[in-house]
Design a protein around this motif. Structure first.
Motif, short mmCIF file in Angstrom:
data_model
loop_
_atom_site.label_atom_id
_atom_site.label_comp_id
_atom_site.label_asym_id
_atom_site.label_seq_id
_atom_site.Cartn_x
_atom_site.Cartn_y
_atom_site.Cartn_z
N LYS A 121 7.95 9.25 -0.18
CA LYS A 121 8.33 8.26 0.83
C LYS A 121 7.68 6.91 0.55
O LYS A 121 8.26 5.86 0.85
CB LYS A 121 7.99 8.75 2.23
CG LYS A 121 6.50 8.95 2.49
CD LYS A 121 6.25 9.47 3.90
CE LYS A 121 4.75 9.64 4.16
NZ LYS A 121 4.50 10.16 5.54
N SER A 122 6.46 6.91 0.00
CA SER A 122 5.79 5.65 -0.35
C SER A 122 6.54 4.93 -1.46
O SER A 122 6.71 3.71 -1.43
CB SER A 122 4.35 5.92 -0.78
OG SER A 122 3.54 6.32 0.29
N ILE A 123 6.95 5.68 -2.47
CA ILE A 123 7.69 5.09 -3.58
C ILE A 123 9.01 4.52 -3.08
O ILE A 123 9.41 3.41 -3.45
CB ILE A 123 7.93 6.14 -4.68
CG1 ILE A 123 6.59 6.61 -5.26
CG2 ILE A 123 8.83 5.59 -5.77
CD1 ILE A 123 6.70 7.81 -6.16
N LYS A 124 9.69 5.28 -2.25
CA LYS A 124 10.97 4.81 -1.70
C LYS A 124 10.79 3.52 -0.91
O LYS A 124 11.56 2.56 -1.09
CB LYS A 124 11.59 5.89 -0.80
CG LYS A 124 12.95 5.53 -0.23
CD LYS A 124 13.49 6.67 0.63
CE LYS A 124 14.91 6.36 1.09
NZ LYS A 124 15.03 5.08 1.83
N ALA A 125 9.77 3.47 -0.05
CA ALA A 125 9.54 2.28 0.76
C ALA A 125 9.21 1.08 -0.12
O ALA A 125 9.66 -0.04 0.14
CB ALA A 125 8.43 2.55 1.76
N PHE A 126 8.40 1.31 -1.14
CA PHE A 126 8.02 0.23 -2.05
C PHE A 126 9.24 -0.32 -2.77
O PHE A 126 9.46 -1.55 -2.83
CB PHE A 126 6.99 0.76 -3.06
CG PHE A 126 6.64 -0.21 -4.15
CD1 PHE A 126 6.26 -1.51 -3.88
CD2 PHE A 126 6.67 0.20 -5.48
CE1 PHE A 126 5.92 -2.40 -4.89
CE2 PHE A 126 6.33 -0.67 -6.50
CZ PHE A 126 5.96 -1.98 -6.21
N LEU A 127 10.06 0.55 -3.32
CA LEU A 127 11.24 0.08 -4.05
C LEU A 127 12.27 -0.54 -3.12
O LEU A 127 12.97 -1.48 -3.49
CB LEU A 127 11.85 1.24 -4.85
CG LEU A 127 10.99 1.77 -6.00
CD1 LEU A 127 11.67 2.96 -6.67
CD2 LEU A 127 10.72 0.68 -7.03
N LEU A 185 0.84 -1.19 0.00
CA LEU A 185 0.00 0.00 0.00
C LEU A 185 0.87 1.25 0.00
O LEU A 185 1.86 1.34 0.74
CB LEU A 185 -0.92 0.01 1.22
CG LEU A 185 -1.97 -1.11 1.28
CD1 LEU A 185 -2.78 -0.98 2.57
CD2 LEU A 185 -2.88 -1.07 0.07
N GLY A 186 0.51 2.19 -0.84
CA GLY A 186 1.27 3.43 -0.92
C GLY A 186 0.67 4.37 -1.93
O GLY A 186 -0.17 4.00 -2.74
N ASP A 187 1.11 5.62 -1.89
CA ASP A 187 0.58 6.67 -2.75
C ASP A 187 1.72 7.23 -3.59
O ASP A 187 2.73 7.71 -3.05
CB ASP A 187 -0.03 7.78 -1.89
CG ASP A 187 -0.80 8.80 -2.71
OD1 ASP A 187 -0.55 8.92 -3.91
OD2 ASP A 187 -1.66 9.49 -2.13
N ALA A 188 1.57 7.18 -4.92
CA ALA A 188 2.63 7.65 -5.82
C ALA A 188 2.84 9.16 -5.74
O ALA A 188 3.84 9.66 -6.27
CB ALA A 188 2.32 7.25 -7.26
N LEU A 189 1.94 9.87 -5.10
CA LEU A 189 2.15 11.30 -4.89
C LEU A 189 3.01 11.57 -3.65
O LEU A 189 3.34 12.73 -3.37
CB LEU A 189 0.80 12.02 -4.74
CG LEU A 189 -0.03 12.11 -6.03
CD1 LEU A 189 -1.41 12.66 -5.73
CD2 LEU A 189 0.68 12.96 -7.08
N GLU A 190 3.36 10.51 -2.95
CA GLU A 190 4.22 10.64 -1.77
C GLU A 190 5.55 9.96 -2.05
O GLU A 190 5.62 8.74 -2.19
CB GLU A 190 3.56 10.02 -0.54
CG GLU A 190 2.25 10.68 -0.15
CD GLU A 190 1.58 10.00 1.04
OE1 GLU A 190 2.09 8.95 1.48
OE2 GLU A 190 0.55 10.53 1.51
#
Length: 214
Positions: A57-63, A50-55
């Protein structure tokens, strides 16, 4: 095939990409914003975060949680959204990918982006113009990055199955339709083709429409 990290998987084209890649036996990791969108993907065997591409930090955590040998695919879009993800989200994804060993990236935009803007009708510019301009900015950010990119601009997206008849074009005026499932097949094909690195393609399907190539 290497594992795939997928942005925009919750519905539409992104969902069909996840389904096709899983059917081909690929390991898929997807970031989705809404929890209710996760269940169907997980049933297909997709690893959902779960994450938001407008954030950022979400992209970083996902990758950070994805395999280091993955390739990336994005079908993100936000037609008429209050806060479009087309440019801002893609810029953050591209910047984060550049910080890692995830070099291969396929970004899906649309006909009318970049140098194909002049081929859009006045009506299409009025309806889709802002979205196309946002996507064009994302294309520019990607082509000036250090990633091994491919940009794919599909025609009008339709429901339907894989036809195996989709065509790629890298010059001239292109108009037409194509199913989301067929675009998914073509993305899979492009990932496996090193000759596609650094290229920008349009794609439509003669099964559904007559192409205009000038």
């Amino acid at each position: 095939m290497n594992p795939v990290v997928l942005f925009g998987a919750s519905r539409g084209l992104g969902f069909e990409v996840a389904r096709y890649f899983r059917a081909m036996g690929a390991e898929v990791y997807a970031m989705v914003r809404k929890p209710e969108r996760a269940a169907t993907l997980e049933e297909m065997g997709v690893n959902v975060v779960l994450g938001d591409a407008l954030e950022r930090k979400s992209i970083k955590a996902f990758l950070d949680s994805s395999p280091e040998n993955a390739v990336a695919v994005s079908t993100m879009g936000s037609f008429q959204a209050d806060t479009p993800v087309d440019y801002v989200g893609h810029r953050s994804v591209i910047d984060e990918l550049e910080q890692r060993n995830l070099r291969r990236f396929i970004m899906v935009t649309s006909l009318g982006c970049g140098d194909s803007w002049s081929y859009l009708s006045d009506k299409a510019k009025a309806v889709f113009g802002n979205s196309v301009r946002e996507k064009s900015l994302a294309e520019s950010w990607l082509t000036t990055s250090g990633l091994d990119y491919t940009i794919l601009r599909p025609g009008g997206l339709q429901d339907g199955e894989v036809t195996g008849q989709g065509k790629l074009y890298n010059e001239g005026e292109v108009h037409g339709l194509i199913t989301r499932s067929e675009v998914a097949r073509m993305i899979y094909q492009l990932i496996c083709d090193d000759n596609a690195i650094g290229k920008v393609y349009a794609c439509v399907d003669p099964v559904f429409t007559k192409n205009i190539i000038k």
